[in-house]
Design a protein around this motif. Structure first.
Motif, short mmCIF file in Angstrom:
data_model
loop_
_atom_site.label_atom_id
_atom_site.label_comp_id
_atom_site.label_asym_id
_atom_site.label_seq_id
_atom_site.Cartn_x
_atom_site.Cartn_y
_atom_site.Cartn_z
N ILE A 142 0.85 -1.21 0.00
CA ILE A 142 0.00 0.00 0.00
C ILE A 142 0.88 1.25 0.00
O ILE A 142 0.61 2.21 -0.74
N ALA A 143 1.92 1.26 0.83
CA ALA A 143 2.83 2.41 0.90
C ALA A 143 3.51 2.66 -0.44
O ALA A 143 3.66 3.81 -0.87
N ASP A 144 3.91 1.58 -1.12
CA ASP A 144 4.58 1.74 -2.40
C ASP A 144 3.62 2.26 -3.47
O ASP A 144 4.01 3.06 -4.33
N GLU A 145 2.38 1.82 -3.42
CA GLU A 145 1.37 2.35 -4.35
C GLU A 145 1.17 3.85 -4.12
O GLU A 145 1.07 4.63 -5.07
N LYS A 146 1.13 4.25 -2.85
CA LYS A 146 0.95 5.67 -2.52
C LYS A 146 2.18 6.48 -2.96
O LYS A 146 2.03 7.62 -3.42
N ILE A 171 4.20 10.54 -9.29
CA ILE A 171 4.04 10.10 -10.67
C ILE A 171 4.52 11.14 -11.67
O ILE A 171 4.96 10.79 -12.79
N ASN A 172 4.53 12.42 -11.32
CA ASN A 172 4.97 13.47 -12.24
C ASN A 172 6.31 14.08 -11.85
O ASN A 172 6.76 15.04 -12.49
N ASP A 173 6.96 13.52 -10.82
CA ASP A 173 8.26 14.01 -10.40
C ASP A 173 9.37 13.34 -11.22
O ASP A 173 9.14 12.32 -11.89
N THR A 174 10.58 13.91 -11.14
CA THR A 174 11.74 13.28 -11.75
C THR A 174 12.46 12.51 -10.65
O THR A 174 12.99 13.10 -9.71
N LEU A 175 12.48 11.18 -10.77
CA LEU A 175 12.94 10.31 -9.70
C LEU A 175 14.36 9.81 -9.98
O LEU A 175 14.74 9.60 -11.13
N TYR A 176 15.11 9.61 -8.93
CA TYR A 176 16.47 9.07 -9.04
C TYR A 176 16.37 7.64 -9.57
O TYR A 176 15.57 6.84 -9.08
N TYR A 177 17.18 7.33 -10.57
CA TYR A 177 17.02 6.05 -11.27
C TYR A 177 17.15 4.84 -10.35
O TYR A 177 16.50 3.82 -10.56
N ALA A 178 17.99 4.94 -9.30
CA ALA A 178 18.18 3.79 -8.39
C ALA A 178 16.95 3.54 -7.54
O ALA A 178 16.81 2.46 -6.96
N GLN A 221 10.85 2.59 -14.94
CA GLN A 221 9.52 2.13 -14.52
C GLN A 221 9.48 1.87 -13.02
O GLN A 221 10.46 1.45 -12.41
N ILE A 222 8.31 2.15 -12.45
CA ILE A 222 7.97 1.76 -11.09
C ILE A 222 6.62 1.07 -11.14
O ILE A 222 5.68 1.62 -11.72
N ARG A 223 6.56 -0.13 -10.61
CA ARG A 223 5.32 -0.91 -10.60
C ARG A 223 4.74 -1.00 -12.02
O ARG A 223 3.55 -0.85 -12.24
N LYS A 224 5.66 -1.18 -13.00
CA LYS A 224 5.33 -1.36 -14.42
C LYS A 224 4.73 -0.12 -15.07
O LYS A 224 4.15 -0.20 -16.15
N GLN A 225 4.89 1.03 -14.43
CA GLN A 225 4.44 2.30 -15.01
C GLN A 225 5.66 3.15 -15.36
O GLN A 225 6.60 3.26 -14.57
N ASN A 226 5.63 3.79 -16.53
CA ASN A 226 6.71 4.69 -16.92
C ASN A 226 6.74 5.92 -16.01
O ASN A 226 5.70 6.47 -15.66
N VAL A 227 7.96 6.31 -15.63
CA VAL A 227 8.12 7.49 -14.78
C VAL A 227 9.25 8.36 -15.34
O VAL A 227 10.11 7.89 -16.09
N ASN A 228 9.23 9.64 -14.97
CA ASN A 228 10.34 10.53 -15.26
C ASN A 228 11.49 10.21 -14.31
O ASN A 228 11.26 9.96 -13.12
#
Length: 258
Positions: free
Chosen positions: A125-129, A135-142, A241-248
């Motif tokens: 649940i925490a990871d989904e949140k 979802i619209n942020d630029t996330l560190y690749y690791a 990707q995170i949880r099979k969704q494309n992310v920045n």
């Protein structure tokens, strides 16, 4: 026949030993020599007497691996009256000393109260949140499940190297007059290239960081920046990707010079 009776006797002996073994938690029977574990158990029992439960995330020692969804998890745990702790490991292992007994005892008590799958469900649940919140942020690749990948590169290794990019630049890069090639691989000559890669697969170069052990080569940094900007592809990246969704995401990739 003698072997048969020997096997039967061994089974009966083991059964008797198991029956004589004290029942209850392993933590009730820690040897007095294991002072590290006993100290942890004492702390845990004191917290338990005060109604405090703690979930521990094992974050490692020299290289720490923190949960990307730690902030979200702490909030969810608090709603269930559970605290959070990052648990590190010692780099030195001592004989007859057991680490993490506080966390192991807490895990036992949480499982007894809520069931063994309870924490896993909260982590999910925490990871989904976390994904929803960023979802619209630029996330560190690791922090992503899969890193962004250079166009046409099929290697999904979680490192900062792309053989495709290396070979592509090698085929095209023109070295300036006066550049001194490294004599062997013990001599460093590389550039770390920082990218932002959006969820649509568009890459943007942010900056360059050069390291030349042959100091005179540093004077060619601006030239190499121009050349790399000319050669490196900007479109057709595979997004992180995170949880099979494309992310920045942000990404650092290394190119090695001759």
């Amino acid at each position: 026949m003698k072997n048969y009776f020997f096997i039967l006797f061994s089974i009966l002996l083991i059964s008797c030993q198991l029956e004589r073994r004290p029942k209850g938690s392993f933590f009730d029977f820690v040897p007095k020599e294991d002072t590290t574990c006993l100290k942890d158990i004492s702390e845990a029992k004191k917290d338990l007497e005060n109604g405090k439960l703690t979930y521990c995330h094992y974050s490692g020692n020299i290289i720490s691996h923190y949960l990307r969804s730690q902030k979200e998890l702490i909030k969810i745990l608090k709603e269930n009256n559970i605290d959070f702790r990052n648990e590190g490991s010692s780099c030195i292992v001592y004989d007859d000393q057991t680490e993490h007994c506080y966390c192991k005892l807490m895990e036992e008590k949480i499982n007894q109260k809520y069931g063994e799958k309870f924490i896993d469900s909260l982590l999910n649940i925490a990871d989904e949140k976390y994904l929803m919140n960023h979802i619209n942020d630029t996330l560190y690749y690791a922090d992503c499940d899969t890193r962004p990948n250079y166009p046409n590169d099929k290697d999904d290794s979680n490192d900062e190297y792309s053989e495709v990019m290396q070979n592509e630049i090698d085929r095209t890069l023109i070295y300036p007059k006066g550049y001194i090639q490294r004599p062997n691989y013990e001599v460093s000559a590389f550039v770390d290239i920082s990218f932002n890669v959006d969820k649509n697969g568009n890459g943007k170069i942010k900056n360059f960081w050069f390291l030349f052990d042959i100091k005179s080569n540093h004077k060619f940094e601006k030239y190499f920046e121009s050349e790399l900007n000319r050669i490196i592809k900007r479109e057709g990246w595979k997004p992180a990707q995170i949880r099979k969704q494309n992310v920045n995401s942000s990404m650092v990739m290394r190119y090695g010079f001759k």
